[in-house]
Design an enzyme around this catalytic site. Sequence first.
Site, PDB file in Angstrom:
ATOM      1  N   THR A  51       0.847  -1.339  -0.110  1.00  0.00           N
ATOM      2  CA  THR A  51      -0.055   0.091   0.032  1.00  0.00           C
ATOM      3  C   THR A  51       0.832   1.187  -0.117  1.00  0.00           C
ATOM      4  O   THR A  51       1.909   1.498   0.846  1.00  0.00           O
ATOM      5  CB  THR A  51      -0.955  -0.008   1.208  1.00  0.00           C
ATOM      6  OG1 THR A  51      -1.871  -0.985   1.259  1.00  0.00           O
ATOM      7  CG2 THR A  51      -1.840   1.246   1.324  1.00  0.00           C
ATOM      8  N   LEU A  78       1.492   0.539   7.790  1.00  0.00           N
ATOM      9  CA  LEU A  78       1.804   1.295   6.489  1.00  0.00           C
ATOM     10  C   LEU A  78       2.963   2.034   6.126  1.00  0.00           C
ATOM     11  O   LEU A  78       3.014   2.902   5.375  1.00  0.00           O
ATOM     12  CB  LEU A  78       0.690   2.050   6.005  1.00  0.00           C
ATOM     13  CG  LEU A  78      -0.876   1.388   6.014  1.00  0.00           C
ATOM     14  CD1 LEU A  78      -1.950   2.384   5.770  1.00  0.00           C
ATOM     15  CD2 LEU A  78      -0.818   0.355   4.957  1.00  0.00           C
ATOM     16  N   CYS A 133      -7.952   1.279   6.922  1.00  0.00           N
ATOM     17  CA  CYS A 133      -6.943   2.416   7.764  1.00  0.00           C
ATOM     18  C   CYS A 133      -8.072   3.152   8.344  1.00  0.00           C
ATOM     19  O   CYS A 133      -9.205   3.722   7.979  1.00  0.00           O
ATOM     20  CB  CYS A 133      -6.046   2.961   6.818  1.00  0.00           C
ATOM     21  SG  CYS A 133      -6.894   3.406   5.389  1.00  0.00           S
ATOM     22  N   ASN A 194      -9.466  -8.322   4.483  1.00  0.00           N
ATOM     23  CA  ASN A 194      -8.442  -7.991   5.125  1.00  0.00           C
ATOM     24  C   ASN A 194      -8.096  -8.823   6.305  1.00  0.00           C
ATOM     25  O   ASN A 194      -8.935  -9.633   6.806  1.00  0.00           O
ATOM     26  CB  ASN A 194      -8.528  -6.320   5.372  1.00  0.00           C
ATOM     27  CG  ASN A 194      -7.106  -5.902   5.273  1.00  0.00           C
ATOM     28  OD1 ASN A 194      -5.956  -6.259   5.688  1.00  0.00           O
ATOM     29  ND2 ASN A 194      -7.057  -4.712   4.711  1.00  0.00           N
ATOM     30  N   GLY A 216      -3.163 -15.500   7.536  1.00  0.00           N
ATOM     31  CA  GLY A 216      -2.878 -16.927   7.613  1.00  0.00           C
ATOM     32  C   GLY A 216      -3.785 -17.652   7.815  1.00  0.00           C
ATOM     33  O   GLY A 216      -4.797 -17.466   7.557  1.00  0.00           O
ATOM     34  N   GLY A 264      -1.034 -14.139   0.425  1.00  0.00           N
ATOM     35  CA  GLY A 264      -0.229 -13.397   1.344  1.00  0.00           C
ATOM     36  C   GLY A 264       0.825 -13.903   2.108  1.00  0.00           C
ATOM     37  O   GLY A 264       1.588 -14.409   1.829  1.00  0.00           O
TER      38      GLY A 264
END
Lengths: 297, 244
Positions: A51, A78, A133, A194, A216, A264
């Site tokens: 990001t 971030l 965020c 997310n 995970g 991810g």
Amino acid sequence: MVVRERLAGEKLAVELCGIALETPLIPASGTLSKEALGEVGSVYGAILPKTTTPRARAGNPPPRIAETPAGMVNSIGLQNPGVEKFLEGLDAFDLGVPIFVSVAGDTVDEFVALCGRLAGDPRIAAVELNLSCPNVEHGGLTFCAGPASAREVIEACRDALSSKPLFAKLTNEGVVANAIAAEEAGADALTVINTIPALTIDASAQTILVRGGLSGPAIKPVALRAVYDVSRAVNIPVIASGGVSTGTDVAEFMLAGATAVQVGTASFVREPEEILSEFSEYLDRMGTTASELTGAL
Amino acid sequence: MKFHGVKIEDREWIGGYTLIRYRWDGAIEPGQFAMARVAGYPVTFDPFLARPFSFYDHDGETASLLFEVRGRGTALLDDAPDRIEVSSPLGRGFRINGANGPVALLGGGIGVAPLKVLSRRLDALSVPHDVFLGFADARYAAVAGEFPGAKVATVDGSAGVQGTVLDAAPDLTRYTAVYACGPNPMLAAVKRAAGEDAFCQLSVEERMGCGNGSCNGCVVPVRDGGYVRSCIEGPVFDAEALAW
């Protein structure tokens, strides 16, 4: 390029908002560094760097990560060099596949300014809004804390991005209502989900280790439910994210309704190529293709 | 992250530490590390992540890792079957400057690990060096036997001089280079003792998620502001670059 020749073909290809992807796999934002690009070959159908924000962010002080069973909790904050430096270095992420860019701001105006900055850059195929965020104008609630909040920022960014596809990345909480609002606001696709808010405590030191987001394999069933429910509630493509770590996981998310699947945390502990190989073998075994899987349930 | 299955050739317990050796004929720079774990993912979900270990030694054919059992990940490696999985060598190692020495090597606790292979490299370059090691007690200090001539300190005084590694070391400003590995407070003390103008390199110990720069979890604060990753920009840093 050997990998691509071996694995490419109709079987793995998908289309996302008019963008042709050679495979349905995309790195989840914040999990693939420039330094690790060499390891991923051409496993991914698109690249999605960490990001970017309007200005450089130092990120949070350590400790930033804590391992948990089948996952980890992170609170990175971030950390990034800001959008101008990000764009200067973007060519490093050119692996010959589309580049999606994840953006985050503190205010709607910051999101809009970022989208305006990226709208005309031909290197960028789509923009993913990181809506997890805090919105400093709304008491620190996230931009996807509710449908009204999500709608406001997505509508504004939709205009700023011109014709470039807009993906809205949503958290699990309230995901269906937010997804419907996001679609109405003009999102072209939804990234679901997310990390999940989580906490780790060191009992012997009697301190908080990390207060952040869980990722995970531990969150996969949660993400799968969200992808399934959202896919039934909207008519735009869903990009799955959350605990994907095997080829079978990829298949499950696509069966649940995903058009593409982000990898991810699992990429920290295995090669994404293995996940794609497993998925490819699954398709062979089942005599089907990636695009046929989407929403087959 | 790519992991390689390797056969453990030899396992040794030295005081409070475990030493494992495996064949590795690729290049390893002193100060580099490997991520290691017991079995192939997705077989193990707990522990989920691999663990970073500095290379202890490498003779061109056999690499070794030295570690202390601190949690589940290291406990499993300690009594692992004869195969484990390791990453390729990662990170930036120690930079050898052009001076002829003598140079000082300081290790605190398991921070002793990268000093063996660094000492081997310095020997190959005919750079004279002194080794200073600090431990909690005599049990851990047993590993000092692997470093002939090393000066030892223990916190409880059960081996060597009583105190920290700096109590075992003379004036560090007399050395042309200072290399250290250990807990952050020790490294900060070494940095102060070496003096502002010293060529001083510090190998930091941090928890890591990925080892390839992706997760931004293993950061250390730097003097210029912000944080850098110990897995990519480190784990060895010029002392002057660090904010502590």
